[in-house]
Structure formats: structure tokens, C-alpha cells
Design an enzyme around this catalytic site. Sequence first.
Site, short mmCIF file in Angstrom:
data_model
loop_
_atom_site.label_atom_id
_atom_site.label_comp_id
_atom_site.label_asym_id
_atom_site.label_seq_id
_atom_site.Cartn_x
_atom_site.Cartn_y
_atom_site.Cartn_z
N SER A 148 -9.46 2.70 3.42
CA SER A 148 -8.64 2.61 2.79
C SER A 148 -7.72 2.53 1.95
O SER A 148 -6.78 2.50 0.88
CB SER A 148 -7.74 4.20 3.75
OG SER A 148 -6.88 3.47 4.23
N LYS A 181 0.97 -1.06 -0.27
CA LYS A 181 0.35 -0.37 -0.04
C LYS A 181 0.92 1.58 0.04
O LYS A 181 1.46 1.46 0.61
CB LYS A 181 -1.22 -0.17 1.12
CG LYS A 181 -1.62 1.02 1.26
CD LYS A 181 -2.68 0.33 2.41
CE LYS A 181 -4.12 2.23 2.89
NZ LYS A 181 -4.61 1.74 4.12
N SER A 213 -9.48 0.28 8.10
CA SER A 213 -9.34 0.38 6.67
C SER A 213 -8.73 -0.99 6.29
O SER A 213 -8.34 -0.95 5.07
CB SER A 213 -8.35 1.10 6.08
OG SER A 213 -9.18 3.18 6.71
#
Length: 464
Positions: free
Chosen positions: A150, A75, A174
Site C-alpha cells: 500500500s 505516508k 506494503s
Amino acid sequence: MTAVHAPTDDVLDRHDAVALAALVRDGEVSAAELAQAALRRVEHVDGDLRAVAVRLPSPALQDSGPLAGVPTFVKDNTDYEGLPTGHGSAAFTARPARRHAPFTRQFLSGGMTVLGKTRLPEFGFNASTEYAGEPPVRNPWDTGRSPGGSSGGSAALVASGAVPLAHANDGGGSIRIPAACCGLVGLKPTRGRLVPSEQGRRLPIDVVTDGVLTRTVRDTAAFFAAAEAHRPAAGLPPLGLVGGPSERRLRIGLVLESPTGAATDDETRAAVTATANALADLGHTVEPMTLPLDPRFEPDFLTYWGLLAFLCGAGGRLLFDRRFDARRMDGLSQGLRARFRRHLTTTPAVLRRLRRAAAESSRAALDGHDLVLTPVLAHTTPELGHLSPNVPYDELVDRLTSYVAFTPLANVAGTPALALPGGTTAGGLPVGVMFSAAHGDERTLLEIAFELEAARPWKPSTQA
């Protein structure tokens, strides 16, 4: 409804990460072949999904470790040497990282091949991976829908079949939110189970923990076993490799309504109820309960989220890049910063209340229960645009708090929670359910997940 999934004519087809690693160990396929197959799959889906932030020009192939050769992504809020870390923000232009983050080293210890980095909303603040001035990340089940946030870029790649697992992290849901939106397995571990971030250790409450998004329970279990072999978690019960369900029958509390007052929609309620019924059929005791929570928890958590946005803006030149321009942060980040400034003097009381409310609520929920079953989110996956940072701040926050009503408590308490596929809507979209456990008890979460996966197999988007 437009679905996007990777081709199904290569070695990655219908194999999870554990199976792929076994093929590599047995010499039936090489790490290079897996990387090339994954890159072809990414090329096929990413024009529609827009999940990739940056690709690694020459992926480093590893030939050792329990997950050696498995292709994956990191990520884009975590440093990977040689790649920029953009945090999803237009406020600066990221430069290549000089070294791996501590978690990246732990992530790589299993032997996986990193192909690049995945997109996230600005600084991970939003529950949808959308932007003020760029195309959003799209859900592979339906490209008109949000993939969650997220960790939306990671979720989109895994759910589409491009890679079997990808890095995610969770500061308010997230990992679990995109797992619910994309029909995946997402475990937010106990605080301290994995290497903490350098930034998180300096925060008054470290709400962020790392993990992965996967399509199978055994992939999640294999990742955590590999991570523990690299760095055992001090002060927590050893986890080891959880290989299947337990024979122990559990007492599970059932919560359908959020303690914040957000209403649970009918299709989410039906998915959680169906999961509760399946558990009862398997011999577990499931009983309705209420989850007591200080009514100030929700506004206090927003104020803390605002503190994080304020720190990003005020310290952006030190934290990210000397050319950081806070005026270019998106509307959600700006609104959160403004909220914190309005509540600046209340910060010590907010921190005290958050810690107390999270601890008391977690203790009350697990008093006499092994696990608690809830929705992940109060309603099903929204259309893109519903949670866009271009929505006026007050309206956007109302939408977020009506949606993200169950996940933040575990972040403040530091306890583990697991999102699993719980069913689908009438329109064929996945709906997630969440199990919460006591501090350090990821084992029970994984065991119940194995049992449900066998009793109620879920289909990935590539087979829907």
C-alpha cells in the site's frame, strides 16, 4: 512503456540521503535548498504519477540529526500535525491532525524535512495503489503499471528521483511489495523495532510495522540507526549503524514456490535464481528448501484482513471522523468486511492458527539457516486495473492471493524481511527478491544487502 523521472540538473541528482546529509553538515548546501529542489522535482513528476496526497505549506527545516535536511514524505495513514490523515478513503473527509503520531516523532528525529504526505489505497488493504473513483498512483518505470501497495505513493516518489527516501509501512507486504514493483530497498523490521502505532497495539495481532523506502542500502541502514538513537527497541538486539557487508559466510535457504500454492512466474523465478547464484559465487551456501505452512494460513489471513476492514467500518466515526460513511468504502473493503461477518464465530480459532502457523513456519525455515531467499511476489508488476477495487470482489481476491503469496507470513510472525532489486523483466521492469531472517536480526539482512548491492549494482529508474 512510458517512464517518468525527475530532472537531473540539481543538487539531488545521483546523491542518496546519506550523501545529501553530509553536504548539509559540511555547509555545501542548506536544508532549504534541498527542500526547494525536491519540491521542483515533485512538481515535475506528480502530474503523471499522482503520488502526493497533500503538501505541507511551510516545511519545517531541521539543522540537526544524522539525516538533517534530507527531503521526504510521510505516508497518509500516519498523523503529521497540521495535515489531514485521509487513509486513502472516500468514506470521510479528514481534518488536520492535532499532533504528530509517536512514529512521526521518531521519523523526524533524524532531522529530515517533511514536504507532505503520500497516497495509499483505502486503509492500506490493497497491493496496488488504486481507487474506486480517483486516478491511481502510477509506476515511474512504466506509467501503465502498478507501483504496488500500500506504500505506492512513497515508492513512486522515491523511484522517480523526487526524494531519496520516504516513509512506508507494512501490514501484509506494503513496504516490500512497492519496493519490488519500483526497484527499491524495503525493510520490514521486527515487530517492536520501531515505535508501534497506537491502533496496532490494541489489535489481537499487530501485523503493521513502519519503515522507509530507499534507493540505496546505506540510506535504509542510516534511517534505522537514527530511529534507534531516538528510541532503542526494548527486548531486541541493538542494531546500530550497519555500514557494510560482513565477512561471515551464510547458509541460505532458497524457496521458489509459495507455500500457499500460488505459481511463481518465469521472470520472477529467474531473478531469484540469479540472486542465489550470485550468493553462491560470493561464497555463501545456498540450498533449496520447502517452506511448510498450514494450508489454512491464506484464508485465515484474509479473515484477519477482513477483521481490520470490519473495525474500520464499524468504528469509523470514532477512529477517523464523526461524518464517516461506511457505505462509501470501496469494493475491496466492503468485500473484506462481508467475509469477516461470515466468519465471525471462527475468529478465536483463526487467531490461534495464525499465530501457531507463523511461528512454526518461521522456525522450520530458519532451522540451520541464517536467511531464507524467496520472491517478494509470485508474478511481475501488473498493469493498472488488474487489482483495481472496481474488480468484483471474488475475482480481485483470487488475483491478490495469486500475487501476494510470500509476504504476509513475516507480518504475522513479527519477523524482519527485506526486499531488494533482483533484476528486470524482458520489458525492463524491476523484479524484487526477498530475504527473511530470525526475530531481531535486521543486521544480517542489511549486511547481505550491502554485499549484493556491491556485487550486482542496481540502477534506479532515473538511470534505466
